[in-house]
Design a protein around this motif. Structure first.
Motif, PDB file in Angstrom:
ATOM      1  N   PHE A  63      34.936  42.465  48.664  1.00  0.00           N
ATOM      2  CA  PHE A  63      34.765  42.752  47.231  1.00  0.00           C
ATOM      3  C   PHE A  63      36.135  42.794  46.573  1.00  0.00           C
ATOM      4  CE2 PHE A  63      34.650  45.681  43.647  1.00  0.00           C
ATOM      5  CZ  PHE A  63      33.535  45.257  42.959  1.00  0.00           C
ATOM      6  N   GLN A 102      45.606  29.357  38.040  1.00  0.00           N
ATOM      7  CA  GLN A 102      46.873  30.076  38.209  1.00  0.00           C
ATOM      8  C   GLN A 102      47.186  30.333  39.677  1.00  0.00           C
ATOM      9  OE1 GLN A 102      48.974  30.678  35.901  1.00  0.00           O
ATOM     10  NE2 GLN A 102      47.874  30.672  33.967  1.00  0.00           N
ATOM     11  N   PHE A 103      46.162  30.207  40.514  1.00  0.00           N
ATOM     12  CA  PHE A 103      46.352  30.462  41.944  1.00  0.00           C
ATOM     13  C   PHE A 103      45.898  29.251  42.748  1.00  0.00           C
ATOM     14  CE2 PHE A 103      45.622  34.636  40.061  1.00  0.00           C
ATOM     15  CZ  PHE A 103      46.610  35.406  40.634  1.00  0.00           C
ATOM     16  N   LEU A 117      42.572  41.519  40.511  1.00  0.00           N
ATOM     17  CA  LEU A 117      43.163  40.354  39.832  1.00  0.00           C
ATOM     18  C   LEU A 117      44.468  40.747  39.155  1.00  0.00           C
ATOM     19  CD1 LEU A 117      40.044  38.697  38.127  1.00  0.00           C
ATOM     20  CD2 LEU A 117      41.151  38.040  40.276  1.00  0.00           C
ATOM     21  N   ASP A 152      37.793  43.043  42.260  1.00  0.00           N
ATOM     22  CA  ASP A 152      37.417  43.247  40.855  1.00  0.00           C
ATOM     23  C   ASP A 152      38.599  42.897  39.950  1.00  0.00           C
ATOM     24  OD1 ASP A 152      39.169  45.295  41.256  1.00  0.00           O
ATOM     25  OD2 ASP A 152      37.801  46.904  40.685  1.00  0.00           O
ATOM     26  N   SER A 153      38.490  43.255  38.664  1.00  0.00           N
ATOM     27  CA  SER A 153      39.567  42.891  37.737  1.00  0.00           C
ATOM     28  C   SER A 153      40.858  43.644  38.046  1.00  0.00           C
ATOM     29  CB  SER A 153      39.135  43.148  36.293  1.00  0.00           C
ATOM     30  OG  SER A 153      38.931  44.523  36.059  1.00  0.00           O
ATOM     31  N   THR A 154      40.742  44.829  38.639  1.00  0.00           N
ATOM     32  CA  THR A 154      41.958  45.559  39.031  1.00  0.00           C
ATOM     33  C   THR A 154      42.722  44.765  40.087  1.00  0.00           C
ATOM     34  OG1 THR A 154      40.761  47.626  38.636  1.00  0.00           O
ATOM     35  CG2 THR A 154      42.845  47.771  39.828  1.00  0.00           C
ATOM     36  N   ASN A 196      31.447  34.430  46.237  1.00  0.00           N
ATOM     37  CA  ASN A 196      31.410  35.426  45.160  1.00  0.00           C
ATOM     38  C   ASN A 196      32.810  35.867  44.752  1.00  0.00           C
ATOM     39  OD1 ASN A 196      28.575  35.853  44.433  1.00  0.00           O
ATOM     40  ND2 ASN A 196      28.355  36.412  46.582  1.00  0.00           N
ATOM     41  N   ILE A 217      35.259  32.821  36.627  1.00  0.00           N
ATOM     42  CA  ILE A 217      34.808  33.555  35.432  1.00  0.00           C
ATOM     43  C   ILE A 217      35.990  33.862  34.516  1.00  0.00           C
ATOM     44  CG2 ILE A 217      34.021  35.840  34.659  1.00  0.00           C
ATOM     45  CD1 ILE A 217      32.247  35.934  37.142  1.00  0.00           C
ATOM     46  N   THR A 218      37.084  34.277  35.139  1.00  0.00           N
ATOM     47  CA  THR A 218      38.244  34.707  34.358  1.00  0.00           C
ATOM     48  C   THR A 218      39.202  33.553  34.059  1.00  0.00           C
ATOM     49  OG1 THR A 218      39.297  35.341  36.448  1.00  0.00           O
ATOM     50  CG2 THR A 218      38.161  37.082  35.222  1.00  0.00           C
ATOM     51  N   ARG A 219      38.795  32.367  34.501  1.00  0.00           N
ATOM     52  CA  ARG A 219      39.574  31.144  34.294  1.00  0.00           C
ATOM     53  C   ARG A 219      40.976  31.245  34.910  1.00  0.00           C
ATOM     54  NH1 ARG A 219      38.874  29.345  28.177  1.00  0.00           N
ATOM     55  NH2 ARG A 219      39.890  27.510  29.019  1.00  0.00           N
ATOM     56  N   LEU A 220      41.070  32.024  35.968  1.00  0.00           N
ATOM     57  CA  LEU A 220      42.358  32.178  36.645  1.00  0.00           C
ATOM     58  C   LEU A 220      42.491  31.254  37.856  1.00  0.00           C
ATOM     59  CD1 LEU A 220      42.709  36.064  36.485  1.00  0.00           C
ATOM     60  CD2 LEU A 220      44.188  34.397  35.361  1.00  0.00           C
ATOM     61  N   LYS A 271      34.153  32.998  42.688  1.00  0.00           N
ATOM     62  CA  LYS A 271      33.514  33.006  41.364  1.00  0.00           C
ATOM     63  C   LYS A 271      34.275  33.882  40.353  1.00  0.00           C
ATOM     64  CE  LYS A 271      29.056  34.633  39.611  1.00  0.00           C
ATOM     65  NZ  LYS A 271      27.732  35.070  40.079  1.00  0.00           N
ATOM     66  N   ILE A 272      34.868  34.991  40.830  1.00  0.00           N
ATOM     67  CA  ILE A 272      35.595  35.881  39.911  1.00  0.00           C
ATOM     68  C   ILE A 272      36.798  35.160  39.301  1.00  0.00           C
ATOM     69  CG2 ILE A 272      36.892  38.043  39.742  1.00  0.00           C
ATOM     70  CD1 ILE A 272      35.090  39.140  41.957  1.00  0.00           C
TER      71      ILE A 272
END
Lengths: 142, 114
Positions: free
Chosen positions: B55, B99-100, B61, B57-59, B86, B93-96, B89-90
């Motif tokens: 798992f 960047q990676f 990221l 999350d945004s933290t 999954n 979703i964040t279009r990052l 997918k994060i």
């Protein structure tokens, strides 16, 4: 049949996992597709993280989580007694290297409905989101 | 699965940080501390291995972004190993995802640093 579960956790980071564990428990009672369960855990974590970070300004408080399980969907409310989410600050991710502000965008992306509602019985904030559930796959993975 | 973090220094300029379990507001600070430590110690290429992570999350990221911001001005980079759809997918979703650089295997990630 509608089933409701309520959970109150201290507004501290170490308790975030309890919300995800509650969802895992619910998925045993009502099988939830693996991807849907993953989305729900992510949305719930983002909502609770926001409450923990912003609601109490370092003082003690709690976060209330309500799960309403209906045929075909789950609705989750996350309430605190602080500022919570401001939906006016909502913006779509633009792929830039910003270190914050992605939580609400993530919740919107992985659920079907998101709204900020008046908290029951007083001040504070309440974020409610609903996700339609797919039929769990035949392999039983959840 | 409980959170755990291990670091392997393959050479003076390369570090591999492997995370297992769940990374959130509670556990992400450990990742941030370790990223800062290896970068301050001279790593210019950092592989973050999420293949055993269940798992993020945004933290999480935010912490990875802070690592990129520290490394990129000096020509360094953060390479990710992602095998879970999954988690992938994060980033989408964040279009990052642009960047990676993400890889299926640690060896591929290390190779791309060189």
């Amino acid at each position: 049949m509608t089933e409701t579960l309520r959970l109150r956790i201290p507004a501290k980071a170490e308790y975030l996992v309890l919300g995800r564990l509650a969802l895992t428990g619910l998925s045993r009672l009502r099988p939830i597709d693996h991807d849907d369960l993953s989305d729900l855990k992510l949305a719930l974590t983002e909502a609770c993280t926001n409450s923990i970070r912003h609601a109490y300004g370092g003082s003690s408080g709690s976060v209330e989580i309500e799960f309403v399980v209906e045929p075909g969907s789950i609705t989750i409310e996350v309430q605190d007694e602080g500022g919570g989410f401001d939906l006016r600050d909502d913006h779509a991710p633009d792929g830039r290297l910003d270190e914050g502000g992605l939580g609400l965008a993530i919740i919107r992306a992985v659920t079907d409905e998101v709204e900020s509602v008046r908290r029951r019985g007083g001040t504070g904030s309440c974020l409610r989101f609903r996700k339609r559930l797919a039929e769990p796959r035949a392999d039983g993975e959840s | 699965m409980n959170f755990a973090l291990t670091t392997e220094q393959t050479d003076a300029g390369t570090a591999i940080i492997a995370l297992s379990g769940e990374v959130d507001l509670y556990t992400a600070p450990e990742l941030k501390e370790e990223l800062v430590r290896v970068i301050d110690a001279g790593a210019r290429g950092v592989v973050v291995d999420l293949s055993r992570t269940t798992f993020i999350d945004s933290t999480t990221l935010g912490v990875l972004i802070s690592g990129v911001k520290r490394l990129r001005p000096n020509g360094g980079s953060v390479e990710l190993v992602v095998t879970d759809e999954n988690i992938r997918k994060i980033f989408e979703i964040t279009r990052l995802q642009h960047q990676f650089d993400t890889h299926e295997e640690v060896t591929d990630a290390i190779r791309s640093l060189r």
